[in-house]
Scaffold this active site. Structure first.
Site, PDB file in Angstrom:
ATOM      1  N   ASP A 113       0.759  -1.158  -0.096  1.00 35.63           N
ATOM      2  CA  ASP A 113       0.147   0.132  -0.030  1.00 35.63           C
ATOM      3  C   ASP A 113       0.874   1.179  -0.019  1.00 35.63           C
ATOM      4  O   ASP A 113       1.766   1.343   0.788  1.00 35.63           O
ATOM      5  CB  ASP A 113      -0.848   0.154   1.117  1.00 35.63           C
ATOM      6  CG  ASP A 113      -2.188  -0.877   1.011  1.00 35.63           C
ATOM      7  OD1 ASP A 113      -2.209  -1.467   0.274  1.00 35.63           O
ATOM      8  OD2 ASP A 113      -2.822  -1.035   1.987  1.00 35.63           O
TER       9      ASP A 113
ATOM     10  N   LYS B 139      -7.888   0.934  -4.936  1.00 40.45           N
ATOM     11  CA  LYS B 139      -9.108   0.358  -4.172  1.00 40.45           C
ATOM     12  C   LYS B 139     -10.234   1.111  -4.667  1.00 40.45           C
ATOM     13  O   LYS B 139     -10.272   2.303  -4.797  1.00 40.45           O
ATOM     14  CB  LYS B 139      -8.895   0.474  -2.825  1.00 40.45           C
ATOM     15  CG  LYS B 139      -7.961  -0.424  -2.010  1.00 40.45           C
ATOM     16  CD  LYS B 139      -7.811  -0.287  -0.576  1.00 40.45           C
ATOM     17  CE  LYS B 139      -6.562  -1.194   0.105  1.00 40.45           C
ATOM     18  NZ  LYS B 139      -6.821  -2.594  -0.186  1.00 40.45           N
TER      19      LYS B 139
ATOM     20  N   GLY C 271      -4.998  -2.093   8.988  1.00 47.74           N
ATOM     21  CA  GLY C 271      -4.627  -1.011  10.016  1.00 47.74           C
ATOM     22  C   GLY C 271      -4.518  -1.374  11.312  1.00 47.74           C
ATOM     23  O   GLY C 271      -4.387  -0.148  12.012  1.00 47.74           O
TER      24      GLY C 271
ATOM     25  N   LYS D 134      -6.892 -20.051   8.169  1.00 46.55           N
ATOM     26  CA  LYS D 134      -6.768 -21.392   8.393  1.00 46.55           C
ATOM     27  C   LYS D 134      -8.440 -21.754   8.327  1.00 46.55           C
ATOM     28  O   LYS D 134      -8.703 -22.986   8.026  1.00 46.55           O
ATOM     29  CB  LYS D 134      -6.770 -21.365   9.961  1.00 46.55           C
ATOM     30  CG  LYS D 134      -5.250 -21.266  10.099  1.00 46.55           C
ATOM     31  CD  LYS D 134      -4.854 -21.394  11.726  1.00 46.55           C
ATOM     32  CE  LYS D 134      -3.270 -21.562  11.841  1.00 46.55           C
ATOM     33  NZ  LYS D 134      -3.030 -21.860  13.248  1.00 46.55           N
TER      34      LYS D 134
ATOM     35  N   GLY E 220      -2.911  -6.764   8.477  1.00 44.90           N
ATOM     36  CA  GLY E 220      -1.929  -6.894   9.888  1.00 44.90           C
ATOM     37  C   GLY E 220      -0.649  -7.433   9.600  1.00 44.90           C
ATOM     38  O   GLY E 220      -0.069  -7.439  10.708  1.00 44.90           O
TER      39      GLY E 220
ATOM     40  N   GLY F 119      -0.259  -3.478   4.066  1.00 40.23           N
ATOM     41  CA  GLY F 119      -0.819  -2.149   4.142  1.00 40.23           C
ATOM     42  C   GLY F 119      -0.134  -1.102   4.940  1.00 40.23           C
ATOM     43  O   GLY F 119       0.929  -0.517   4.515  1.00 40.23           O
ATOM     44  N   SER F 120      -0.532  -0.987   6.076  1.00 40.82           N
ATOM     45  CA  SER F 120       0.070   0.101   7.068  1.00 40.82           C
ATOM     46  C   SER F 120       1.599  -0.375   7.706  1.00 40.82           C
ATOM     47  O   SER F 120       2.245   0.533   8.014  1.00 40.82           O
ATOM     48  CB  SER F 120      -0.853   0.413   8.028  1.00 40.82           C
ATOM     49  OG  SER F 120      -2.005   0.779   7.623  1.00 40.82           O
TER      50      SER F 120
END
EC number: 4.3.3.6
Length: 335
Positions: free
Chosen positions: A59, A116, A188, A200, A253, A274-275
């Site tokens: 990102d 996005k 995030g 899983k 995450g 992402g972050s």
């Protein structure tokens, strides 16, 4: 995959694609609006996303971050207005990125550029397609415009990726035309626990369906498809392959090289970050480390080398998912 198994996979995939196209034509005949637009063949879309396997998509919010991602070895970037962590902190309505920023990123790097759009927002997706992005993420990170219906992705020449927390969610998105699936995780947060849980759950159901198939129990596969509101043909193909029929990335995450290696070990075909990179204080080193760990996830010595490239003191400030209110959970959007 053995050569014979690969041919079987392609035959089954081709059969499925024809059935999905027949369903699209049936919807057109029944009067549903189907604009006369150029569309790419499903195999072209699937072929493109298959080339991203084993890689990292990062990102970014500006050309400078995109250049860092490319130099670190990313296979692509995802352009946003704000990183997921900032979206969560800012609140309000989160929309697609500024078109000018997307164009600046596209002119700054040579790797594929994704962006996005909001769940159900067909015209944000059309704008992104006209801009020329390589992949569209119909994403729960942005504020959905329709909680009950996703975009009909068969109408686009650009491939789509969608998030899923379970196998039924994944198969429904594929039926709608998604060329790629990713775990939702909890964006995030810097906490990979939800992504682990989701992959899983998907793997568990695939293992179960594959067991039914190997035992010749197609009736159980039919029951599963009906109970979970997914097309029988897709459930049967998944059962036969022993995996999703499209590329499946991990997301949500991932903040360290070890996180990325874990998701690859659990069966992901690649990772979205992402972050975790650009909310850290060591983005260049962290980007390189995550790419290295993703590529060589099955070599503990190399993963150790990648983990040494980052400092925990420099990691993004994580969020304890257990403290989030139900309405703050992005993964609940668009099931």
């Amino acid at each position: 995959m053995k050569l014979v198994d690969a041919y079987v996979f392609l035959e089954e995939l081709g059969s499925l694609l024809y059935k999905l196209l027949e369903q699209r034509d049936k919807l057109r005949e029944e009067g549903y609006p189907v604009p006369g637009r150029e569309v790419a063949t499903p195999l072209v879309k699937y072929g493109f996303v298959s080339m991203l396997k084993g890689g990292v998509i990062m990102d970014v919010t500006n050309p400078e971050q995109a250049i860092i991602a490319e130099e670190a070895g990313a296979v692509g970037v995802m352009v946003l207005d704000k990183l997921p962590y900032d979206v969560r902190m800012a609140g309000g309505v989160a929309r697609t990125a500024d078109v000018k920023v997307i164009e600046e990123v596209m002119s700054s790097i040579t790797i594929p550029v994704s962006a996005k759009c909001r769940i159900g927002h067909e015209f944000e997706a059309r704008v992104l397609e006209e801009v020329g992005v390589d992949l569209i993420d119909e994403s729960e990170v942005l504020t959905p415009v329709d909680e009950k219906a996703h975009i009909n992705k068969w109408l686009f020449k650009t491939p789509f990726v969608n998030g899923a927390r379970s196998l039924p969610e994944a198969l429904r998105r594929i039926y709608e035309g998604a060329s790629m699936i990713r775990t939702k995780g909890e964006p995030g947060t810097g906490n990979v626990a939800e992504a682990v849980k989701h992959i899983k759950i998907v793997n568990r159901d695939i293992y179960m369906l594959n067991g039914y198939y190997r035992n010749g129990d197609v009736e159980a596969i039919w029951v599963y498809s009906k109970e979970n509101r997914v097309p029988y043909e897709l459930a049967l193909l998944t059962a036969r392959l022993g995996r999703l029929p499209v590329v499946n990335f991990a997301a949500g995450g991932i903040a360290t090289p070890a996180d990325a290696a874990l998701m690859m070990w659990l069966g992901a075909d690649g990772v979205f970050v992402g972050s975790g990179i650009f909310k850290s204080n060591d983005p260049e080193a962290r980007a390189r480390g995550i790419v290295l760990a993703t590529t060589y996830w099955d070599d503990p010595e190399t993963v150790l080398e990648a983990q040494k490239m980052v400092s925990e003191k420099a990691s993004m400030l994580g969020i304890d998912i257990r403290r989030l209110k139900p309405e703050e959970l992005m993964q609940e959007r668009g099931v």
